[in-house]
Design an enzyme around this catalytic site. Structure first.
Site, mmCIF file in Angstrom:
data_model
loop_
_atom_site.group_PDB
_atom_site.id
_atom_site.type_symbol
_atom_site.label_atom_id
_atom_site.label_comp_id
_atom_site.label_asym_id
_atom_site.label_seq_id
_atom_site.Cartn_x
_atom_site.Cartn_y
_atom_site.Cartn_z
ATOM 1 N N ARG A 25 126.127 47.547 50.444
ATOM 2 C CA ARG A 25 126.173 47.704 49.120
ATOM 3 C C ARG A 25 125.319 47.906 47.841
ATOM 4 O O ARG A 25 125.829 48.390 46.541
ATOM 5 C CB ARG A 25 128.063 46.612 48.247
ATOM 6 C CG ARG A 25 128.850 46.542 50.055
ATOM 7 C CD ARG A 25 129.678 47.383 49.975
ATOM 8 N NE ARG A 25 129.482 49.041 50.710
ATOM 9 C CZ ARG A 25 129.194 49.275 51.919
ATOM 10 N NH1 ARG A 25 129.894 48.687 52.505
ATOM 11 N NH2 ARG A 25 128.641 50.383 52.293
ATOM 12 N N GLY A 79 129.109 58.555 52.991
ATOM 13 C CA GLY A 79 127.698 57.909 53.845
ATOM 14 C C GLY A 79 126.501 57.147 53.709
ATOM 15 O O GLY A 79 126.665 56.863 52.524
ATOM 16 N N ALA A 80 127.103 55.997 54.776
ATOM 17 C CA ALA A 80 125.780 54.532 53.835
ATOM 18 C C ALA A 80 124.666 54.198 54.172
ATOM 19 O O ALA A 80 124.050 53.528 53.993
ATOM 20 C CB ALA A 80 126.827 53.510 53.853
ATOM 21 N N ASP A 128 134.561 52.650 62.235
ATOM 22 C CA ASP A 128 133.209 52.972 61.758
ATOM 23 C C ASP A 128 132.636 54.001 62.041
ATOM 24 O O ASP A 128 132.697 53.768 63.269
ATOM 25 C CB ASP A 128 133.212 51.939 61.011
ATOM 26 C CG ASP A 128 134.208 51.071 59.950
ATOM 27 O OD1 ASP A 128 135.324 51.559 59.147
ATOM 28 O OD2 ASP A 128 134.125 49.967 59.398
ATOM 29 N N THR A 140 136.390 57.069 49.116
ATOM 30 C CA THR A 140 135.241 57.440 47.816
ATOM 31 C C THR A 140 136.173 56.683 46.807
ATOM 32 O O THR A 140 137.014 56.072 46.630
ATOM 33 C CB THR A 140 134.901 58.832 47.694
ATOM 34 O OG1 THR A 140 134.666 58.903 46.373
ATOM 35 C CG2 THR A 140 136.713 59.743 47.143
ATOM 36 N N HIS A 141 134.563 55.964 45.983
ATOM 37 C CA HIS A 141 134.544 55.593 44.543
ATOM 38 C C HIS A 141 134.845 56.611 43.521
ATOM 39 O O HIS A 141 134.427 56.512 42.298
ATOM 40 C CB HIS A 141 134.654 54.892 44.339
ATOM 41 C CG HIS A 141 134.271 53.511 45.051
ATOM 42 N ND1 HIS A 141 133.642 53.560 46.768
ATOM 43 C CD2 HIS A 141 135.235 52.435 45.433
ATOM 44 C CE1 HIS A 141 133.649 52.597 47.270
ATOM 45 N NE2 HIS A 141 134.725 52.101 46.901
ATOM 46 N N GLU A 156 124.171 50.927 47.128
ATOM 47 C CA GLU A 156 124.278 52.255 47.331
ATOM 48 C C GLU A 156 124.819 51.990 44.795
ATOM 49 O O GLU A 156 125.136 53.634 44.475
ATOM 50 C CB GLU A 156 125.980 52.233 46.984
ATOM 51 C CG GLU A 156 126.753 52.438 48.441
ATOM 52 C CD GLU A 156 128.123 51.817 49.026
ATOM 53 O OE1 GLU A 156 128.574 51.723 50.673
ATOM 54 O OE2 GLU A 156 129.009 51.143 48.825
ATOM 55 N N ARG A 170 138.890 59.727 58.146
ATOM 56 C CA ARG A 170 138.286 59.484 57.531
ATOM 57 C C ARG A 170 137.027 59.781 56.637
ATOM 58 O O ARG A 170 136.301 59.836 57.648
ATOM 59 C CB ARG A 170 138.288 57.494 57.349
ATOM 60 C CG ARG A 170 138.024 56.936 56.235
ATOM 61 C CD ARG A 170 136.948 55.325 56.613
ATOM 62 N NE ARG A 170 137.451 54.152 56.872
ATOM 63 C CZ ARG A 170 137.007 53.674 57.375
ATOM 64 N NH1 ARG A 170 135.942 53.665 57.486
ATOM 65 N NH2 ARG A 170 138.538 52.798 57.512
HETATM 66 P P1 FDA Z 1 128.816 57.013 45.347
HETATM 67 O O1 FDA Z 1 127.818 56.519 45.734
HETATM 68 O O2 FDA Z 1 128.466 58.342 44.139
HETATM 69 O O3 FDA Z 1 129.514 56.851 44.060
HETATM 70 C C1 FDA Z 1 130.594 56.980 42.629
HETATM 71 C C2 FDA Z 1 130.735 56.031 41.938
HETATM 72 O O4 FDA Z 1 131.894 54.294 42.762
HETATM 73 C C3 FDA Z 1 129.304 54.721 41.191
HETATM 74 O O5 FDA Z 1 129.288 55.572 40.347
HETATM 75 C C4 FDA Z 1 130.323 53.626 40.660
HETATM 76 O O6 FDA Z 1 131.303 53.604 39.811
HETATM 77 C C5 FDA Z 1 131.593 53.555 42.233
HETATM 78 N N1 FDA Z 1 130.376 52.764 43.528
HETATM 79 C C6 FDA Z 1 130.239 53.552 44.842
HETATM 80 N N2 FDA Z 1 129.746 52.602 45.433
HETATM 81 C C7 FDA Z 1 129.795 51.027 44.577
HETATM 82 C C8 FDA Z 1 129.424 49.618 44.844
HETATM 83 N N3 FDA Z 1 128.578 48.951 45.797
HETATM 84 N N4 FDA Z 1 129.182 48.715 43.984
HETATM 85 C C9 FDA Z 1 129.771 48.903 42.367
HETATM 86 N N5 FDA Z 1 129.943 50.392 42.384
HETATM 87 C C10 FDA Z 1 130.018 51.122 43.796
HETATM 88 N N6 FDA Z 1 129.789 54.490 55.004
HETATM 89 C C11 FDA Z 1 129.835 55.098 56.114
HETATM 90 O O7 FDA Z 1 128.358 55.484 56.693
HETATM 91 N N7 FDA Z 1 129.801 54.835 57.029
HETATM 92 C C12 FDA Z 1 132.251 54.651 57.343
HETATM 93 O O8 FDA Z 1 132.335 53.788 58.668
HETATM 94 C C13 FDA Z 1 132.150 54.077 55.517
HETATM 95 N N8 FDA Z 1 133.175 53.292 55.521
HETATM 96 C C14 FDA Z 1 134.207 53.609 54.559
HETATM 97 C C15 FDA Z 1 135.893 52.644 54.341
HETATM 98 C C16 FDA Z 1 135.403 53.053 52.517
HETATM 99 C C17 FDA Z 1 136.718 52.519 52.563
HETATM 100 C C18 FDA Z 1 134.900 53.622 51.634
HETATM 101 C C19 FDA Z 1 135.596 53.126 50.571
HETATM 102 C C20 FDA Z 1 133.447 53.700 52.172
HETATM 103 C C21 FDA Z 1 133.146 53.660 53.235
HETATM 104 N N9 FDA Z 1 131.140 54.159 53.504
HETATM 105 C C22 FDA Z 1 131.455 54.541 54.916
HETATM 106 C C23 FDA Z 1 130.726 53.876 52.598
HETATM 107 C C24 FDA Z 1 130.352 55.183 51.754
HETATM 108 O O9 FDA Z 1 130.076 55.976 53.185
HETATM 109 C C25 FDA Z 1 129.778 54.938 50.865
HETATM 110 O O10 FDA Z 1 128.680 54.545 50.789
HETATM 111 C C26 FDA Z 1 130.028 54.429 49.653
HETATM 112 O O11 FDA Z 1 131.658 54.767 49.277
HETATM 113 C C27 FDA Z 1 129.707 55.081 47.909
HETATM 114 O O12 FDA Z 1 129.816 56.054 47.735
HETATM 115 P P2 FDA Z 1 131.176 57.024 47.009
HETATM 116 O O13 FDA Z 1 131.952 58.388 47.689
HETATM 117 O O14 FDA Z 1 131.717 55.664 46.101
HETATM 118 O O15 FDA Z 1 130.087 57.856 46.000
#
Ligand code: FDA
Length: 323
Positions: free
Chosen positions: A301, A200-201, A143, A238-239, A304, A196
């Site tokens: 989480r 970014g979190a 990660d 991504t979601h 986000e 992957r």
């Molecule tokens: P975005 O945040 O724009 O969300 C899109 C939609 O998804 C939202 O409108 C909502 O519906 C849904 N959603 C997203 N997060 C949610 C939550 N917490 N609760 C409820 N609904 C939610 N980051 C990192 O820095 N290092 C890493 O190694 C990883 N590894 C990783 C693995 C996997 C399998 C995933 C899916 C994600 C990660 N991440 C990560 C986290 C990533 O960087 C990011 O913070 C989250 O996936 C949220 O971003 P989205 O791409 O979902 O888009």
């Protein structure tokens, strides 16, 4: 932008920033993990405290056609014995996955393996997991944590990749939010590595990361398309429904087969999309975290999606009523 919407954007940003700052407070983490009331709330995102609690969830996901990657929760260790103990837990997980014939795929955090103490220690601890991966034919994903660890994590990844043909591989994660990521992706494509891609979190300064959601989304789209066209079995983590639709649109238009990449999502988030994608023939892998060290993961989480905080508060209020 209408004044009200600008205000709620600003409020959401402030909430996100506060939650990410609190995610680093170890004393709060100790308190939260000891309170019985928090346990049912974190269950939405964390599938148990022990591997035995997680295994039925993993099996259930396989039965629904999804792959899994298992995360033994933990990060930012400051004591060498903790890093060694975390590595031993991963070795145990790989053994258990092999015996139970479940997906041998795990994700780990470099600072959980001692990267913050000494890079040589992290090489040694992750090296022991890679040796077990070679023995069991497993895949290890490193990660990516905050930007202060990007260079050392990529260097670690280059050092510990097993040689081709061993049946094991190690992949990395790239965060679209970081300004450097286009260049990193090119270098990894060149090295034949598995990426992957996530948004970014972590809370990052403007000097290294895009601050506007639109900028992050645009970078993600560009990098996602580059990877599905030229990458080595990339994982699109991504979601975001718009980005998922865009990947499918391009894959269909350019005859990129569904077995050339996979979607990845987190346990407890957008289960509906995960099922729809599998039903439509796309590959999906769910990231399954378990363990007692859930606090920082859980706080990310919440950050986000600040609406998750009102879910938590409503539940706490209900519990209080019962007490
Ligand atoms: P975005 O945040 O724009 O969300 C899109 C939609 O998804 C939202 O409108 C909502 O519906 C849904 N959603 C997203 N997060 C949610 C939550 N917490 N609760 C409820 N609904 C939610 N980051 C990192 O820095 N290092 C890493 O190694 C990883 N590894 C990783 C693995 C996997 C399998 C995933 C899916 C994600 C990660 N991440 C990560 C986290 C990533 O960087 C990011 O913070 C989250 O996936 C949220 O971003 P989205 O791409 O979902 O888009």
């Amino acid at each position: 932008m209408p004044a009200q919407s600008a205000l709620s954007d600003a409020a959401e940003r402030a909430m996100r920033s506060t939650l990410l700052t609190l995610s680093h407070r170890k004393s709060l983490g100790r308190l939260a993990t000891q309170l019985p009331v928090t346990r049912p709330l974190v269950r939405r995102f964390i599938c148990g405290e022990t591997l035995d609690e997680a295994l039925p969830t993993i099996r259930n996901l396989h039965e629904q056609g999804m792959g899994t990657t298992v995360d033994v929760l933990g990060e930012s260790v400051s004591v060498e014995t903790d890093a060694r103990a975390a590595a031993a837990r991963y070795v145990g997980v790989l053994d258990a996955l092999a015996v139970t014939e479940l997906d041998r795929n795990v994700s780990l955090k470099p600072t959980q393996m001692g990267l913050g103490i000494d890079a040589a220690l992290a090489r040694e601890t992750i090296g022991s997991i890679v040796a077990k991966a070679v023995e069991t034919g497993a895949f290890i994903r490193i990660d990516m944590e905050d930007h202060t660890t990007t260079d050392s994590t990529l260097a670690l990844w280059r050092d510990i990749r097993p040689s081709a043909g061993t049946g094991a591989d190690v992949g990395v994660v790239i965060q679209a939010a970081l300004r450097r990521s286009d260049a990193d992706i090119e270098a990894i494509i060149e090295a034949g590595g598995r990426v992957r891609l996530c948004k970014g979190a972590y809370k990052e300064p403007a000097s290294v990361a895009f601050q506007e959601k639109a900028e992050v989304d645009a970078a993600y789209e560009r990098q996602m398309l580059r990877l599905i066209r030229a990458g080595n079995y990339p994982a699109l983590a991504t979601h975001d429904v718009r980005l998922i639709r865009r990947a499918i649109e391009v894959a269909r238009a350019e005859d990129i087969a569904p077995d050339r990449f996979e979607f990845q999502m987190l346990y407890g988030i957008r289960r509906d999309i995960q099922e729809q994608l599998v039903g439509a023939g796309w590959r999906v892998r769910t990231y399954v975290p378990f363990g007692s060290q859930w606090y920082p993961y859980f706080m990310r989480r919440l950050a986000e999606r600040p609406a998750n905080v009102s879910f938590i508060l409503r539940n706490l209020w209900r519990e209080r009523g019962r007490g």
